[in-house]
Every structure is written in structure tokens, then in C-alpha cells.
Design a protein around this motif. Structure first.
Motif, short mmCIF file in Angstrom:
data_model
loop_
_atom_site.label_atom_id
_atom_site.label_comp_id
_atom_site.label_asym_id
_atom_site.label_seq_id
_atom_site.Cartn_x
_atom_site.Cartn_y
_atom_site.Cartn_z
N UNK A 1 0.82 -1.20 0.00
CA UNK A 1 0.00 0.00 0.00
C UNK A 1 0.85 1.25 0.00
N UNK A 2 0.43 2.21 -0.83
CA UNK A 2 1.14 3.48 -0.86
C UNK A 2 0.93 4.27 0.41
N UNK A 3 -0.13 3.94 1.16
CA UNK A 3 -0.38 4.64 2.41
C UNK A 3 0.17 3.87 3.61
N UNK A 4 0.95 2.83 3.32
CA UNK A 4 1.52 2.00 4.37
C UNK A 4 2.94 2.41 4.68
N UNK A 5 3.79 1.40 4.85
CA UNK A 5 5.13 1.64 5.35
C UNK A 5 6.02 2.39 4.37
N UNK A 6 5.66 2.48 3.11
CA UNK A 6 6.52 3.13 2.13
C UNK A 6 6.14 4.59 1.87
N UNK A 7 5.19 5.11 2.62
CA UNK A 7 4.82 6.49 2.41
C UNK A 7 3.70 6.63 1.39
N UNK A 8 3.42 7.85 1.02
CA UNK A 8 2.30 8.13 0.11
C UNK A 8 2.82 8.31 -1.32
N UNK A 9 2.22 7.57 -2.24
CA UNK A 9 2.63 7.63 -3.64
C UNK A 9 1.62 8.43 -4.46
N UNK A 10 2.10 9.06 -5.49
CA UNK A 10 1.21 9.70 -6.45
C UNK A 10 0.59 8.62 -7.33
N UNK A 11 -0.66 8.79 -7.65
CA UNK A 11 -1.35 7.77 -8.46
C UNK A 11 -1.59 8.21 -9.89
N UNK A 12 -1.65 9.50 -10.13
CA UNK A 12 -1.90 9.96 -11.49
C UNK A 12 -0.89 9.40 -12.49
N UNK A 13 0.43 9.39 -12.21
CA UNK A 13 1.37 8.81 -13.17
C UNK A 13 1.10 7.33 -13.45
N UNK B 1 19.18 -6.48 -13.10
CA UNK B 1 20.25 -5.96 -12.27
C UNK B 1 20.49 -4.47 -12.40
N UNK B 2 19.53 -3.76 -12.98
CA UNK B 2 19.68 -2.32 -13.20
C UNK B 2 18.91 -1.58 -12.10
N UNK B 3 19.53 -1.43 -10.94
CA UNK B 3 18.85 -0.81 -9.81
C UNK B 3 18.64 0.68 -10.02
N UNK B 4 19.55 1.33 -10.71
CA UNK B 4 19.39 2.75 -11.00
C UNK B 4 18.16 2.98 -11.87
N UNK B 5 17.98 2.12 -12.89
CA UNK B 5 16.80 2.22 -13.74
C UNK B 5 15.52 1.97 -12.97
N UNK B 6 15.56 0.99 -12.03
CA UNK B 6 14.37 0.70 -11.21
C UNK B 6 14.02 1.90 -10.33
N UNK B 7 15.04 2.55 -9.76
CA UNK B 7 14.79 3.73 -8.92
C UNK B 7 14.12 4.84 -9.74
N UNK C 1 7.79 9.29 -1.96
CA UNK C 1 7.60 7.85 -1.72
C UNK C 1 8.92 7.22 -1.34
N UNK C 2 8.88 6.23 -0.44
CA UNK C 2 10.09 5.53 -0.01
C UNK C 2 10.51 4.52 -1.07
N UNK C 3 11.28 4.98 -2.05
CA UNK C 3 11.70 4.12 -3.16
C UNK C 3 12.50 2.93 -2.67
N UNK C 4 13.43 3.17 -1.74
CA UNK C 4 14.32 2.10 -1.30
C UNK C 4 13.57 0.98 -0.60
N UNK D 1 10.49 -0.14 -1.24
CA UNK D 1 9.85 -1.02 -2.22
C UNK D 1 10.89 -1.80 -3.03
N UNK D 2 12.01 -1.18 -3.36
CA UNK D 2 13.07 -1.90 -4.07
C UNK D 2 13.54 -3.10 -3.27
N UNK D 3 13.71 -2.92 -1.96
CA UNK D 3 14.16 -4.02 -1.12
C UNK D 3 13.12 -5.14 -1.08
N UNK D 4 11.84 -4.76 -1.03
CA UNK D 4 10.78 -5.78 -1.03
C UNK D 4 10.80 -6.59 -2.32
N UNK D 5 11.05 -5.92 -3.44
CA UNK D 5 11.15 -6.62 -4.72
C UNK D 5 12.35 -7.56 -4.74
N UNK D 6 13.47 -7.11 -4.23
CA UNK D 6 14.67 -7.95 -4.21
C UNK D 6 14.42 -9.23 -3.41
#
Length: 505
Positions: free
Chosen positions: A47-59, A249-255, A266-269, A271-276
Motif C-alpha cells: 500500500x502506498x499509504x503504508x510503510x513506504x509512504x504516500x505515492x502519487x497515483x496519477x502517473x 540488475x539495473x537498480x538505478x533504472x528501477x529507482x 515515496x520511499x523508493x528504497x 519497495x526496491x528491497x521488497x522486490x529484491x
């Protein structure tokens, strides 16, 4: 399709599917995309309203709409056969090419063969070069296919064009739901997933409308060829999915992708860790497919999955979609054939929309049973109508009557047998076999769609229209028995509970 290696088998499992809450007509038929279908890494998009902060949804909405513009192009391919008229009479008139009834059946059905042929290759391509690039690349066969249709001077060119267009359409059935699933957060994944099926039916309706008002198949083909180019121009500016970048393996692109999709608050890091972690867990949990397929649960799952796909297609749904105006012409409807087809297309769009509101609130099994029972009754009734129209005067004052059972058929199909076979695919199988099960079921579904669309004309010639719909009704009757005795309820159950139930028989 959930070990998330996204090989050919995994990606193909999404073919003709959208989100859990939305059916996809396979004109493959119809199908759905749930978090379970998408794979472990999709389930970690919290959830964007959970532990990773609030995300924009329009994009995310913009990217989802841009991706599913390709579904409009695919829907126009599927709906193109209907304005061609009975046995392609409008094609013959517009192009001056003699086309027999048998040849037109190939023109109508070859798109489904093309779609089946791409089920596995598009999975490989999406994993090699990316989801976004794969979809952009499909504009090339779209353009080639429509150019062959537009400039056709022989039936062979129609054949080639339709097959190539089928390849592009089938590819979007895999790649677009995959893309929208991987860019979206959990709370709006259902909404984004529903866009594909809705856009597909809008594309079908657009083909019906344009075919009626333009009254020229060449002009319809030209406009249809423009739609993929519009998709390319819009989707070109959308980001690749962060999941694909991580797999490469392109973490910069994922960010960068997540920042574009979620915003900088939004807490990008996180969600990236959760994906890893999800990708690592998936890699560790792989077991032998050969060992897994020996279990009773897997074997029964294949029987259920293939059975549902069989009855989905043998209900005759794609005959109705591909040859709607032809059906009304043969019915002698007092409503002009193309106008009746437009009504059918509009009903389909509306029913898909409302289907998204209830399909995940009721049980899978009850919806399947309700759907197949009504489909049985409506095809039986259509057979009665065609029989009485030919041999009696019972419907002389009700020449519009065929429209009612056709519309009711499509409404119940959109609520049940359209989406639910695709919804149940990942629910029936453990991760190690979902890829094989999904890709093979996808291919089987398109092959059955080919059989129905190719031999619809042959059946109407052999046993007349009433006999054809009674055959469809017969398959639906067997489908009722199949669902009642073999299909379990999967809603609200864990994978372990479902596997135990299948093992018990």
C-alpha cells in the motif's frame, strides 16, 4: 506463472487476462489478472499509504491507460470481421476480390491462430528486451498487417494480414496486463488491470461503429491502422517497469522508474528491497516441474483449467463477436444487421464495466454456474428462434428477437465464463507449474477460438444456424455438469487449502 523469472511460459500465462476484477474476452476470449497471477514480486507492491509512504497515483493511471491503448487496437482487429458482412460481402464489394464463404472463414479466423502463435515468444521477448519495448515493437506487425489488408489485391494478402494482426493482438494480451501489474501499487492494481478488458471491448465496439458509418472496409482498415500509431506516440514516453529493471540488475533504472511512477515523496528504497527479497525467495523455492506435475492436485488442476477454457470457447462467444452482423442477417432481424451488432458491442462494454464491480465479491463457482446455465438457455433459445424463423411464422412479428438472447448471453459471459477461467488459473496451481499451465492454457484457448471462428460458417452450412447454436448449447450443457462436479470454490482460500482440496478429490 509466478516464479517470476518471466520466461515464455510465465508471461504467456497472462494471455487474454486482465485484473482479478475484470474479464478479458479472449477473442480470445476473456480473462483476468490478480496479484497471484502476476507473481510474487507483484504481491510485494504494498500500500502506498503504508510503510513506504504516500505515492502519487496519477502517473500510474496515465501509464496504465497508455499501455492499454494497445488493447483498443487489438479489439479493432477482433471486431473487424463483423462489418465485412455475411460471407465477406462488403469486402467483395469494396475490394472487387472474389471471396468464397470458405475463404472468408479463414480471413475471419486466422487472427486467432496468429494470437496463439505469439503466446510463448512474447514472454521470451518481454523478458529479454523489456515489457515497454516489446509492446512498442508490436506496432511494426500491426502496421504491416493493416497495410496488407488495406492494399490487398488477393485473398492471400487478406490471410497474411489477418495472421500478422493476430500476432500483434495476442502479444498485447500478454504484455499489457503484465506491464500494468508491474507498475501499479496494490490498492489500484485492480482498477489498472480492468482497463485492458474495457479497452478491448471498446476497440471491438469501435470497429462495429466505424464499419456501420463508413460503409467501406478499406476506410475502416485505414483508421484501424492509425490506432497502433497513436498508442506508440503516447506510450513511448511512459517508463519501463521497475520489476524488469531489477530482474536485469539495473537498480538505478528501477529507482528512476519508481520515482516517475510514485513521486519523490515515496520511499523508493523500501519497495526496491521488497522486490529484491521476493525475487530471491522465488529463486530459492523453485522445485522440479517433473516432480510437481506427478501430484494429483496438479493433474486435476490441468483438467479443470483446460475444461474451463474449452467450454469458454465452445460456448460460441467468438462466433458472436467475429460474425455479429452475419448472425443478424441470417436471423432476418428487423433491425439493420450492423446496427444490431453495435448494440451487442455496447452491451458488452457496459457489462464488462459492471462486471468489475461484482466479480470479486461473489464466489467463482456460483458465478461460473450462473453464467453457463444462462449461456445454455440463451444459445438454446437462439436455436429455437432460427428454427422457427425458417420453418414457422412464430417470430414473424418479432424479427428483432435474436438481439435479446445474444445480449443476455454476453452479459452473463462477462460476469462469469469470460473472466473466471483466467482468474482461477493461478489459484489452482503451485508457483512451479503456473508458467507451464498458463502458457499451455493460453495456447489451447486461442486454438479453440480458431476452431469456433473457422468452422462457424461450415457449421451453419451443414446444420443451419439453428443447429449451430444448438451445438453451442450442447457444449454449455456439458459445461454445467463439468462445473458442478469438478470445479472447486477458490475464492478466499489459500493455495495450500486449494491444493489439499484437489488432492482429496
Amino acid at each position: 506463472m509466478t516464479d517470476y523469472t518471466w520466461d515464455a511460459e510465465n508471461a504467456a500465462a497472462t494471455c487474454s487476462t486482465t485484473d482479478e476484477s475484470t474479464p478479458l474476452l479472449s477473442a480470445g476470449g476473456q480473462g483476468n489478472m490478480t496479484e497471484e497471477k502476476i507473481g510474487i514480486s507483484q504481491q510485494t507492491l504494498v500500500s502506498s499509504n503504508g510503510q513506504f509512504g504516500k505515492a502519487r497515483r496519477l502517473p500510474q493511471y496515465l501509464a496504465g491507460i497508455a499501455a492499454t491503448l494497445g488493447a483498443v487496437a487489438a479489439g479493432m482487429v477482433l471486431g473487424w470481421s463483423s462489418p465485412a458482412g455475411e460471407n465477406g460481402v462488403n469486402l467483395i464489394r469494396n475490394y472487387g476480390i472474389p471471396i468464397s464463404a470458405e475463404e472468408f472463414s479463414w480471413v475471419g479466423s486466422l487472427a486467432t491462430l496468429g494470437a496463439g502463435a505469439i503466446c510463448i515468444p512474447i514472454g521470451v521477448l518481454a523478458d529479454l528486451i523489456g515489457r515497454k519495448t516489446s509492446m512498442l515493437l508490436m506496432v511494426v506487425p500491426f502496421t504491416v498487417g493493416w497495410l496488407l489488408i488495406i492494399f490487398s489485391n488477393s485473398v492471400a494478402m487478406f490471410y497474411a494480414g489477418r495472421f500478422i494482426l493476430g500476432i500483434s493482438s495476442g502479444a498485447f494480451c500478454v504484455a499489457a496486463p503484465l506491464y500494468t501489474a508491474e507498475i501499479s501499487e496494490s490498492e489500484i492494481r485492480g482498477t489498472l488491470g480492468s482497463y485492458f478488458q474495457l479497452m478491448l471491448t471498446i476497440g471491438i465496439l469501435a470497429a462495429y461503429l466505424l464499419g456501420n458509418f463508413l460503409d467501406n472496409m478499406m476506410h475502416l482498415s485505414i483508421i484501424s491502422a492509425i490506432v497502433p500509431l497513436i498508442f506508440f506516440a503516447v506510450f513511448f514516453f511512459m517508463p519501463e517497469t521497475p520489476v524488469y529493471y531489477l530482474k536485469k540488475g539495473n537498480e538505478d533504472g528501477a529507482r528512476k522508474s519508481l520515482i516517475r511512477l510514485r513521486g519523490d515523496q515515496y520511499n523508493i528504497e523500501g519497495e526496491l528491497q521488497a522486490h529484491r527479497q521476493a525475487l530471491e525467495e522465488s529463486s530459492r523455492s523453485n522445485i522440479s516441474l517433473k516432480a510437481a506435475i506427478r501430484s494429483r492436485a496438479v493433474q486435476k488442476g490441468f483438467v479443470i483449467a483446460y475444461g474451463l477454457m474449452l467450454f469458454q470457447q465452445m460456448s460460441g462467444v467468438n462466433s458472436i463477436i467475429f460474425y455479429a452482423s452475419d448472425i443478424f442477417t441470417k436471423a432476418g432481424s428487423s433491425i439493420e444487421a450492423n446496427e444490431a451488432a453495435i448494440i451487442v458491442g455496447a452491451v458488452q462494454v457496459v457489462s464488462v464495466f459492471f462486471g468489475t464491480l461484482v466479480i470479486d465479491r461473489l464466489g467463482r463457482r456460483i458465478l461460473l454456474l450462473a453464467s453457463i446455465v444462462v449461456m445454455f438457455l440463451m444459445t438454446l433459445l437462439l436455436g429455437v428462434y432460427f428454427y422457427c424463423s425458417k420453418y414457422t411464422h412464430a417470430f414473424d412479428d418479432l424479427k428483432w428477437f435474436a438481439l435479446i438472447p445474444l445480449c443476455i448471453f454476453l452479459i452473463l459471459f462477462s460476469f462469469g465464463f469470460g473472466p473466471i477461467p483466467w482468474m482461477m488459473m493461478p489459484e489452482l496451481f503451485a508457483p512451479e507449474v503456473k508458467g507451464v499451465a498458463g502458457s499451455s492454457a493460453c495456447l489451447f484457448n486461442w486454438l479453440m477460438a480458431f476452431v469456433v471462428t473457422k468452422f462457424y460458417s461450415n457449421m451453419t452450412e451443414a446444420v443451419d444456424s439453428y443447429g449451430t447454436f444448438w451445438i453451442f448449447s450442447g457444449f454449455c450443457a456439458v459445461g454445467i455438469v463439468f462445473v458442478h462436479f469438478l470445479v472447486p470454490e477458490t475464492k478466499g482460500k489459500t493455495l495450500d487449502q486449494i491444493q489439499r482440496e484437489l488432492n482429496r478429490g
